[in-house]
Design an enzyme around this catalytic site. Structure first.
Site, PDB file in Angstrom:
ATOM      1  N   LYS A 189     -13.474 -18.583 -43.126  1.00  0.00           N
ATOM      2  CA  LYS A 189     -12.254 -19.314 -42.730  1.00  0.00           C
ATOM      3  C   LYS A 189     -12.549 -20.151 -41.499  1.00  0.00           C
ATOM      4  O   LYS A 189     -12.848 -19.621 -40.438  1.00  0.00           O
ATOM      5  CB  LYS A 189     -11.113 -18.347 -42.399  1.00  0.00           C
ATOM      6  CG  LYS A 189      -9.801 -19.109 -42.171  1.00  0.00           C
ATOM      7  CD  LYS A 189      -8.711 -18.261 -41.552  1.00  0.00           C
ATOM      8  CE  LYS A 189      -8.747 -18.270 -40.047  1.00  0.00           C
ATOM      9  NZ  LYS A 189      -8.545 -19.579 -39.431  1.00  0.00           N
ATOM     10  N   GLY A 240     -14.733 -16.322 -31.482  1.00  0.00           N
ATOM     11  CA  GLY A 240     -13.455 -16.815 -30.971  1.00  0.00           C
ATOM     12  C   GLY A 240     -13.090 -16.096 -29.687  1.00  0.00           C
ATOM     13  O   GLY A 240     -13.969 -15.646 -28.949  1.00  0.00           O
ATOM     14  N   SER A 241     -11.805 -15.970 -29.459  1.00  0.00           N
ATOM     15  CA  SER A 241     -11.367 -15.408 -28.179  1.00  0.00           C
ATOM     16  C   SER A 241     -11.573 -13.897 -28.121  1.00  0.00           C
ATOM     17  O   SER A 241     -11.534 -13.212 -29.158  1.00  0.00           O
ATOM     18  CB  SER A 241      -9.891 -15.727 -27.969  1.00  0.00           C
ATOM     19  OG  SER A 241      -9.134 -15.160 -29.009  1.00  0.00           O
ATOM     20  N   THR A 242     -11.756 -13.393 -26.919  1.00  0.00           N
ATOM     21  CA  THR A 242     -11.927 -11.953 -26.725  1.00  0.00           C
ATOM     22  C   THR A 242     -10.673 -11.221 -27.215  1.00  0.00           C
ATOM     23  O   THR A 242     -10.752 -10.136 -27.792  1.00  0.00           O
ATOM     24  CB  THR A 242     -12.230 -11.656 -25.248  1.00  0.00           C
ATOM     25  OG1 THR A 242     -13.473 -12.297 -24.936  1.00  0.00           O
ATOM     26  CG2 THR A 242     -12.372 -10.175 -24.969  1.00  0.00           C
ATOM     27  N   GLY A 245     -10.867 -10.930 -30.863  1.00  0.00           N
ATOM     28  CA  GLY A 245     -11.982 -10.007 -31.122  1.00  0.00           C
ATOM     29  C   GLY A 245     -11.507  -8.563 -31.015  1.00  0.00           C
ATOM     30  O   GLY A 245     -11.845  -7.712 -31.845  1.00  0.00           O
ATOM     31  N   GLU A 388     -11.560 -17.320 -18.379  1.00  0.00           N
ATOM     32  CA  GLU A 388     -12.144 -18.430 -19.129  1.00  0.00           C
ATOM     33  C   GLU A 388     -11.105 -19.549 -19.250  1.00  0.00           C
ATOM     34  O   GLU A 388      -9.988 -19.314 -19.700  1.00  0.00           O
ATOM     35  CB  GLU A 388     -12.513 -17.903 -20.527  1.00  0.00           C
ATOM     36  CG  GLU A 388     -13.287 -18.873 -21.353  1.00  0.00           C
ATOM     37  CD  GLU A 388     -13.697 -18.299 -22.710  1.00  0.00           C
ATOM     38  OE1 GLU A 388     -12.913 -17.538 -23.301  1.00  0.00           O
ATOM     39  OE2 GLU A 388     -14.805 -18.626 -23.156  1.00  0.00           O
TER      40      GLU A 388
HETATM   41  P1  NAI Z   1      -8.773 -17.723 -31.548  1.00  0.00           P
HETATM   42  O1  NAI Z   1      -9.658 -16.630 -31.161  1.00  0.00           O
HETATM   43  O2  NAI Z   1      -7.322 -17.468 -31.668  1.00  0.00           O
HETATM   44  O3  NAI Z   1      -9.245 -18.343 -32.953  1.00  0.00           O
HETATM   45  C1  NAI Z   1     -10.525 -18.242 -33.485  1.00  0.00           C
HETATM   46  C2  NAI Z   1     -10.421 -17.998 -34.985  1.00  0.00           C
HETATM   47  O4  NAI Z   1      -9.779 -16.758 -35.238  1.00  0.00           O
HETATM   48  C3  NAI Z   1      -9.586 -19.031 -35.732  1.00  0.00           C
HETATM   49  O5  NAI Z   1     -10.173 -19.269 -36.986  1.00  0.00           O
HETATM   50  C4  NAI Z   1      -8.254 -18.345 -35.902  1.00  0.00           C
HETATM   51  O6  NAI Z   1      -7.504 -18.817 -36.978  1.00  0.00           O
HETATM   52  C5  NAI Z   1      -8.663 -16.916 -36.122  1.00  0.00           C
HETATM   53  N1  NAI Z   1      -7.664 -15.916 -35.780  1.00  0.00           N
HETATM   54  C6  NAI Z   1      -6.635 -16.011 -34.889  1.00  0.00           C
HETATM   55  N2  NAI Z   1      -5.939 -14.856 -34.862  1.00  0.00           N
HETATM   56  C7  NAI Z   1      -6.544 -14.001 -35.728  1.00  0.00           C
HETATM   57  C8  NAI Z   1      -6.311 -12.660 -36.121  1.00  0.00           C
HETATM   58  N3  NAI Z   1      -5.317 -11.948 -35.607  1.00  0.00           N
HETATM   59  N4  NAI Z   1      -7.139 -12.091 -37.027  1.00  0.00           N
HETATM   60  C9  NAI Z   1      -8.172 -12.789 -37.537  1.00  0.00           C
HETATM   61  N5  NAI Z   1      -8.423 -14.068 -37.219  1.00  0.00           N
HETATM   62  C10 NAI Z   1      -7.633 -14.672 -36.311  1.00  0.00           C
HETATM   63  O7  NAI Z   1      -9.002 -18.911 -30.570  1.00  0.00           O
HETATM   64  P2  NAI Z   1      -7.963 -20.086 -30.246  1.00  0.00           P
HETATM   65  O8  NAI Z   1      -6.563 -19.647 -30.247  1.00  0.00           O
HETATM   66  O9  NAI Z   1      -8.280 -21.143 -31.166  1.00  0.00           O
HETATM   67  O10 NAI Z   1      -8.361 -20.396 -28.754  1.00  0.00           O
HETATM   68  C11 NAI Z   1      -7.826 -19.602 -27.711  1.00  0.00           C
HETATM   69  C12 NAI Z   1      -8.852 -19.312 -26.676  1.00  0.00           C
HETATM   70  O11 NAI Z   1      -9.916 -18.598 -27.268  1.00  0.00           O
HETATM   71  C13 NAI Z   1      -9.535 -20.522 -26.080  1.00  0.00           C
HETATM   72  O12 NAI Z   1      -8.819 -21.063 -25.044  1.00  0.00           O
HETATM   73  C14 NAI Z   1     -10.814 -19.933 -25.603  1.00  0.00           C
HETATM   74  O13 NAI Z   1     -10.637 -19.332 -24.367  1.00  0.00           O
HETATM   75  C15 NAI Z   1     -11.136 -18.897 -26.620  1.00  0.00           C
HETATM   76  N6  NAI Z   1     -12.087 -19.351 -27.631  1.00  0.00           N
HETATM   77  C16 NAI Z   1     -13.362 -18.927 -27.538  1.00  0.00           C
HETATM   78  C17 NAI Z   1     -14.299 -19.367 -28.421  1.00  0.00           C
HETATM   79  C18 NAI Z   1     -15.692 -18.917 -28.357  1.00  0.00           C
HETATM   80  O14 NAI Z   1     -16.552 -19.541 -28.944  1.00  0.00           O
HETATM   81  N7  NAI Z   1     -15.986 -17.833 -27.718  1.00  0.00           N
HETATM   82  C19 NAI Z   1     -13.978 -20.326 -29.460  1.00  0.00           C
HETATM   83  C20 NAI Z   1     -12.579 -20.681 -29.517  1.00  0.00           C
HETATM   84  C21 NAI Z   1     -11.700 -20.219 -28.615  1.00  0.00           C
END
Ligand code: NAI
Length: 766
Positions: A189, A240-242, A245, A388
């Protein structure tokens, strides 16, 4: 404008990349997309749109996957997996074909990525897309080599993969290439902001004739991510975000699904006073303004040695003034658009909420752009030094000595990456091992390659992507021995006939201590005869043991040779008392104990042998340098032992301490007395206090505390599998590593669990 004018201002004129091909591709799809399931695109349901953040223009409408779609994708992947896993050479050919196709369409991918994400075309063209290709090429090689080089590993099965929006195609390739190479099939996804290159990739899969169901792409938001997490997959790989995670860790706790988490970071960027300052400034452009700072390993926390701080900040500000920010499709642009107005608002709010230090900002065009920002004069405890921001905002403070730099660098809950600038090789190589991070760049920054594992420690997650070390996350041990079956303690009546209190104590910090709760239980033999009493450890005893283990951190710095010597010594002292131990096992279990003693001695020899041989690697990465993949101890490991009285203890203790960890073991619940006898063997074998701690008691009472303890780095459980859920759910707190039954405890698997790989990138050669 005349040539004379241009020469006077030295301004860059616009150098726009054409969007025509990408738009034509979108038009050819009527600008609407369904999911890619079992080799075909489903009918679009037009649930949400993907926009160009640079101008707000809608690029396409996308479908939000329903439960049926996710189920169909998982079952297509399941159906395809067996035959996909059959031939490494066949997989290598497909991965190679995917790499070639990515290369052939590289400009289309780059432009589409820039349109969808807002990153400068220079980056998508020169970094994201070439690195994605490299990943497929490199992993085509791993597929080819798997049978010969990893003969004891097999595919996991179906992998659910959830990726973020900051490197949409690159994260896709980091996830898909290793999974496919090792014989898995996938359901991926993309992030809801940036699905387009994943959909173009799906089309490429079709073009190269990839067997149906091997790659499935479903689109949608976090709700779809939740469905994938809950579905019948064998592994989840998340970046993605901690915060998310943690949700995924809890949701999969006790499910037996393999998990890898690549999470956030707040990576330090350390500049010593002897550094080449101009290079260090230029490095910062790549560290924090690359991809608008939306990079998990961004060098977002600048630590500058005090004596050069003023001149360094001056140079940095002047470089910031030269950064060109604007239309991402312009080839002269350094800083593009933030992925979405919501993300931009988060960045702006975080900066606005700060009232410490001094803020320096350049300017940015109207719209979804945020100016490069430097905030100096913060302290390590400032909110912006800890959290972050995920935007083009660099926060900074100064340090005086190398020791202070290390302390400040490590003062974070994250541990993804770190950068060190100095012209002194001794200093660089002294500092690199001390930094708590999965990646360290020396006189360079933000370098990534398929040959070198990428991933962090602490709350930056676990598992590696890339390199040999990344492959184990997509494989499992074939023909693994079955874990020991749960056993219940024998029952009996009455206490001990011996009037002298012989309650076996706990072993904490090199001392035998009474349990905090003051409770003990009688251990009965098979005929109900009372054999002795053991202490019942509680949460407080666990806490004391963790403290003692932390105090013994010098163990991690000892040489493998020394650790081997101590393990041999343990084996020798155990062998000297083998008859006595065998009798004790017989009395407790009713079965002869000789074989178990022999097996424990062999185990000690095995890990003594490995202690100075489980080496790292040197990765030949395509830069003028190498990446040293160093194996480091995980830290403090707590373990629930399996029912075997001695082997259960030794098989977790030996690999843990061989690799420099300190260990807290909760001995066999049913047959704990041999473990307490083993304390004397430890005491006579030069094992430093706190390196091995032995608790006894009810596993159910301690398991969840082990899982939740914030100062434990990993929990292993080979005890009753029913404890896995509590351990894994609790582990979400500090994202600790877990290894729970029925995970196989082969020596290699244990050594891998006992170590973290740190990749140190150093300049080397011409
Ligand atoms: P996110 O962690 O919410 O999204 C990343 C992925 O996880 C997306 O595909 C999203 O649809 C999916 N996702 C969201 N909630 C989920 C759940 N409950 N179960 C399974 N999958 C889920 O990141 P977001 O909201 O796009 O960004 C928020 C913050 O996260 C950013 O400001 C940044 O601090 C951090 N982030 C860190 C990243 C990294 O590479 N470590 C990448 C993107 C965001």
């Amino acid at each position: 404008m005349t040539v004379k004018n241009i020469l006077e201002t030295m301004d860059y004129g616009p150098a726009p990349e054409s969007a025509a091909e990408a738009m034509a591709w979108l038009d050819s799809k009527d600008r609407q997309f369904g999911h890619f399931i079992d080799g075909t695109f489903t009918a679009p349901t037009q649930d949400f749109t993907s926009k160009n953040p640079a101008n707000g223009e809608v690029l396409a409408s996308l479908s939000q996957a329903r439960q049926d779609d996710v189920d169909a994708a998982v079952s297509a992947a399941r159906k395809a997996q067996k035959s996909w896993a059959k031939s490494g050479h066949t997989r290598a050919k497909y991965l190679y074909a995917l790499a070639r196709a990515l290369q052939k369409h590289s400009r289309l991918f780059a432009v589409l990525e820039t349109l969808d994400n807002g990153k400068p075309i220079r980056e998508s063209r020169d970094i994201d897309v070439p690195l994605a290709q490299r990943h497929f090429y490199h992993h085509a090689g791993f597929a080819q080599l798997m049978e010969d080089e990893l003969p004891d590993r097999g595919a996991l099965g179906v992998c659910g993969q959830i990726i973020p929006w900051n490197f949409p195609l690159l994260m896709l390739s980091w996830k898909i290439a290793p999974a496919l190479a090792m014989g898995n099939t996938v359901v991926l996804k993309p992030a809801e902001y940036t699905s387009l290159t994943a959909l173009l990739f799906a089309e490429i899969c079709d073009q190269v004739g990839l067997p149906k169901g091997v790659v499935n792409i479903v689109t949608g938001d976090g709700a779809v991510g939740e469905m994938i997490t809950a579905s019948d997959v064998d592994k989840l790989a998340f970046t993605g975000s901690t915060e998310v995670g943690r949700i995924i860790r809890k949701a999969t706790a006790g499910s037996g699904k393999a998990l890898s988490l690549e999470l956030g970071g707040k990576s330090p960027y350390i500049v010593f006073d002897d550094a080449d300052l101009d290079s260090a400034v230029e490095g910062l452009v790549d560290a924090i303004w690359f991809n608008q700072g939306q990079v998990c390993c961004a060098g977002s926390r600048l630590l500058v040695q005090e004596g050069i701080a003023d001149s360094f900040y001056r140079k940095l500000k002047s470089r910031m003034d030269g950064l060109r920010i604007g239309d991402p499709l312009d080839k002269c642009i350094d800083v593009g658009a933030i992925v979405d107005p919501i993300q931009r608002a988060t960045i702006a709010d975080m900066v606005a909420s700060n009232d410490e230090g001094e803020t320096y900002q350049t300017s940015a065009p109207e719209g979804c752009f945020y100016p490069p920002t430097l905030i100096t004069g913060l302290t390590t405890s400032s909110k912006l030094m800890q959290e972050e921001i995920f935007g083009p905002v660099l926060v900074s403070t100064t340090f005086r000595t190398p020791a202070e730099a290390v302390a400040m660098a490590n003062d974070t809950r994250y541990g993804l990456a770190a950068t060190v600038w100095t012209e002194n090789i001794n200093l660089a190589l002294d500092i690199a091992p001390q930094l708590v991070a999965g990646i360290v760049w020396v006189n360079s920054t933000n370098l990534m390659d398929a040959a070198a594992g990428f991933g962090g420690v602490r709350e930056s997650g676990f598992g590696r992507e890339g390199g040999w070390e990344g492959l184990s996350g997509y494989t499992k041990v074939k023909d693994a021995p079955k874990p020991a079956k749960p056993v219940t303690a024998f029952e009996g009546k009455g206490g001990l006939s011996d009037p002298i209190d012989r309650t076996a104590k706990l072993y904490i910090g090199g001392k035998q201590s009474r349990p905090d709760g003051g409770y003990s239980r009688v251990v009965y033999g098979p005929k109900g005869d009372a054999l002795g009493e053991v202490s019942l450890a509680n949460r407080k005893d666990l806490r004391n043991a963790v403290e003692a283990a932390h105090k013994a951190k010098g163990w991690g710095k000892t040489t493998g040779h020394l650790r081997a010597q101590i393990l041999y010594y343990l084996a020798e002292n155990l062998a000297a008392r083998s008859a006595e131990f065998a009798d004790r096992i017989k009395a407790m279990t009713g079965k002869q104990g000789k074989d178990e003693i022999e097996s424990a001695i062999q185990t000690l020899f095995t890990y003594a042998a490995w202690a100075d041989k489980y080496d790292g690697q040197v990765h030949g990465v395509p830069i003028r340098g190498v990446a040293l993949a160093m194996k480091e101890p995980v830290g403090v490991i707590a373990a629930l032992c399996d029912p075997r009285p001695l082997a259960g203890l030794v098989e977790v203790m030996a690999p843990a301490i061989a690799m420099g960890n300190r260990v807290i073991t909760l001995a066999s619940e049913a047959f704990p007395l041999v473990a307490t006898d083993f304390i004397q063997v430890l005491e006579t074998s030069d094992v430093p206090a706190g390196v091995v701690n032995i608790l006894t008691g009810h596993h159910a009472d301690v398991a969840s505390h082990m899982g939740a303890h914030m100062d434990i780095d990993a929990v292993w459980s080979f005890s009753d599998p029913s404890h896995a859920a509590a351990i894994e759910a609790g582990s979400a707190g500090n994202i600790k590593r877990t290894l729970v039954a029925p995970a196989p405890s082969t020596p290699k698997a244990m050594l891998e669990a006992a170590t973290e790989v740190k990749n140190i990138w150093i300049p080397y050669g011409e």
